[in-house]
Design an enzyme around this catalytic site. Structure first.
Site, mmCIF file in Angstrom:
data_model
loop_
_atom_site.group_PDB
_atom_site.id
_atom_site.type_symbol
_atom_site.label_atom_id
_atom_site.label_comp_id
_atom_site.label_asym_id
_atom_site.label_seq_id
_atom_site.Cartn_x
_atom_site.Cartn_y
_atom_site.Cartn_z
ATOM 1 N N ASP A 114 0.789 -1.212 0.053
ATOM 2 C CA ASP A 114 0.100 0.152 -0.091
ATOM 3 C C ASP A 114 0.859 1.170 0.058
ATOM 4 O O ASP A 114 0.712 2.202 -0.692
ATOM 5 C CB ASP A 114 -1.075 0.214 1.344
ATOM 6 C CG ASP A 114 -2.427 -0.276 0.814
ATOM 7 O OD1 ASP A 114 -2.385 -1.013 -0.069
ATOM 8 O OD2 ASP A 114 -3.258 -0.204 1.688
ATOM 9 N N ASP A 128 -8.908 -3.911 1.210
ATOM 10 C CA ASP A 128 -9.214 -3.131 2.366
ATOM 11 C C ASP A 128 -10.094 -4.117 3.214
ATOM 12 O O ASP A 128 -10.198 -3.826 4.621
ATOM 13 C CB ASP A 128 -9.266 -1.871 2.316
ATOM 14 C CG ASP A 128 -8.531 -0.989 1.479
ATOM 15 O OD1 ASP A 128 -7.094 -1.001 1.916
ATOM 16 O OD2 ASP A 128 -8.939 0.018 0.835
#
Length: 539
Positions: free
Chosen positions: A387, A440
């Protein structure tokens, strides 16, 4: 493992690889550009500007431009923005004094032949109240000060419009119509209700998937205990090889995930186009059909009216034994996915996309499992680094955030890739969607479902178990992500940056405090006495 389960596991990999996935975004309207130096009189942020127009007193099109680094700050509310007449510059580039004196009109000029600040100074000296500069393309260019211009004293707003908007205004004025317009840059609300619903969707999805996974694991454990009591080793072997139908992630596969996902993300970034998005839409529909029918079959099987056809099977080529209930709901799922694909450009299409996406995520979390805390730590740590790299660090190599570009679907002509959950921003004057990627939800969800499975197998109560802590940590991490999103004016945030420390820290601290950390880290399941051994006569 049955073929349908194997096929579903493919969608776990695909859902993670399409890792635009790991991003929460609201669409940025304020652009902070530290690469361009700021000086007194030239230190504005680049903000989007609304330009609603009227032609002969009637409301017409509304255009969107971008404000310059210099000039005064624009009004944020439409009711405070003055309605001003539009005039066309002569000469068009406004590099020299216009032939006609202006009396407070907004002047429309072309880009080129001199600097932006020169055009603005000339327009201000001629009596213009604002200047609209037409770009030479459909993009919006950041207008900055020239080198050597240390202090600027510019007192009129400066806005750039794309070439299509500029041509439309020119044609209207040249047709002897009176064009008036307003210039204002509305601010986003501190919190939009879309973010609240998106948070509830993410938390609710993991909650449903966790209880389904834990229930399945408990049923498997009960079945194994029964087989052990019967002393049937043959039946036990058949049960463990065929009934589980799950895929357990290993440390190696967790590490390889980052490498493969990065390669796939670069491919998306480089090949992003209309046809490539179409391929992703087809893949998403196939996965959505699989996920939706799996969830529907499991839900309907809870009712006695459907248990009969749910437990009756027919042989289907390539798929093997498939229940009649699955065959009955499959056409509905296919039609639902096709309808979404056909109408995905319509405003209401987000509903279908979210239904298909949530079904797919729940199915993946039911089938794919983290066997122990060690694998969970490796997987989430890899996702954490992934990320940060592709949202922030990639800007140094590609001059833009690769993950944000992929999530938005830039250069594709589409409104982002389909592997996202999204909700329209309801009270945002700029509109758009709040989005959250599959990654997520899936990656943290794997650890949350692991925690609940452990609690149920260990017969732990809610307060003394690990599920409540990890679920709360996920919710809090996602909440902080949205706070950061709003503080950054809607600029996309890597959610795992905030979620992973919360969820891993909570589980490790609780495990250490309660003395279960070694078991969580290695076996991932509490030790259960063997019923078959207990039944042996005492000597």
């Amino acid at each position: 493992m049955n073929p349908r389960r194997s096929f579903s596991c493919l969608w776990f990999v695909l859902g993670l690889l399409l890792y635009s996935g790991s991003l929460v975004s609201g669409g940025d309207i304020v652009h902070h550009d530290d690469s361009i130096p700021q000086r007194p009189g030239c230190n504005n942020n680049f903000v989007l500007v609304k330009v609603p127009t009227r032609v002969d007193g009637k409301e017409k099109e509304e255009f969107v431009g971008v404000g310059a680094r210099f000039g005064p700050t624009l009004e944020s509310k439409e009711k405070h923005a003055t309605l001003i007449k539009l005039a066309i510059a002569d000469p068009p580039d406004c590099c020299t004094t216009p032939k006609h004196k202006l009396t407070g009109e907004v002047i429309l000029v072309h880009r080129g032949n001199c600097s932006f600040t020169t055009k603005t100074k000339v327009a201000e000296s001629a009596g213009a109240s604002a200047i609209l500069i037409i770009n030479n393309s459909t993009d919006l260019f950041k207008m900055v000060c020239e080198k050597g211009e240390n202090v600027l004293n510019i007192n009129i707003p400066v806005v750039m419009l794309p070439i299509d908007a500029g041509r439309s205004l020119e044609e209207t004025v040249n047709s002897n119509s009176i064009v008036t317009l307003q210039l204002y840059s509305p601010k986003r609300p501190a919190v939009d209700v879309a973010e609240v619903f998106l948070w509830l969707m993410a938390v609710g999805t993991i909650l449903c998937a966790s209880y389904w996974s834990a229930w399945t694991a408990r049923e498997e454990a009960i079945e194994q205990d029964k087989l052990l009591k019967d002393g049937s080793d043959e039946l036990l072997q058949v049960s463990t090889t065929s009934s589980r139908g799950v895929v357990e992630i290993t440390v190696i596969s967790a590490i390889l995930f980052v490498v493969v996902a990065s390669c796939f993300l670069i491919m998306l970034y480089k090949l992003m186009s209309y046809w490539f998005i179409e391929v992703l839409v087809v893949l998403f529909c196939i996965g959505g059909v699989e996920g939706l029918q799996t969830c529907l079959v499991a839900f309907l099987s809870c009712f006695r009216w459907f248990r009969g056809i749910g437990e009756s099977y027919a042989k289907v080529p390539l798929l093997g034994a498939v229940s009649y209930l699955t065959l009955a709901v499959c056409p509905f799922c296919i039609v639902s996915a096709v309808i979404w694909a056909v109408y995905r450009q319509y405003p209401f299409a987000w509903i279908g996309q979210d239904i298909l996406g949530i079904s797919l995520i729940i199915t993946v979390l039911q089938i794919v499992r983290v066997p122990n805390l060690k694998v969970g730590v490796v997987l989430l740590s890899c996702g954490f680094m992934y990320d940060i790299f592709w949202v922030f660090v990639s800007k140094w190599w590609f001059r833009e955030s690769v993950m944000i570009v992929v999530a938005r679907g830039d250069k594709s002509g589409e409104d982002g890739i389909p592997m996202l959950l999204k909700i329209p921003r309801m009270f945002d004057p700029w509109g758009g969607y709040s989005i959250i990627g599959f990654g997520d939800i899936i990656l943290p969800g794997l650890l949350v479902t692991f925690a609940l499975r452990y609690d149920w197998l260990a017969n732990k109560r809610l307060k003394s178990g690990y599920f409540l802590g990890t679920m709360s940590a996920y919710g809090l991490g996602l909440l902080i992500t949205y706070i950061a999103l709003n503080l950054m004016d809607g600029h996309g945030q890597p959610a795992l940056l905030y979620i992973v420390p919360f969820i891993l820290g909570t589980l490790i601290v609780l495990g250490h405090k309660r003395g279960d950390l070694k078991t969580l880290w290695t076996s991932g399941e509490p030790e259960r006495p063997c019923p078959h051994v207990r039944l042996q006569p005492q000597s």
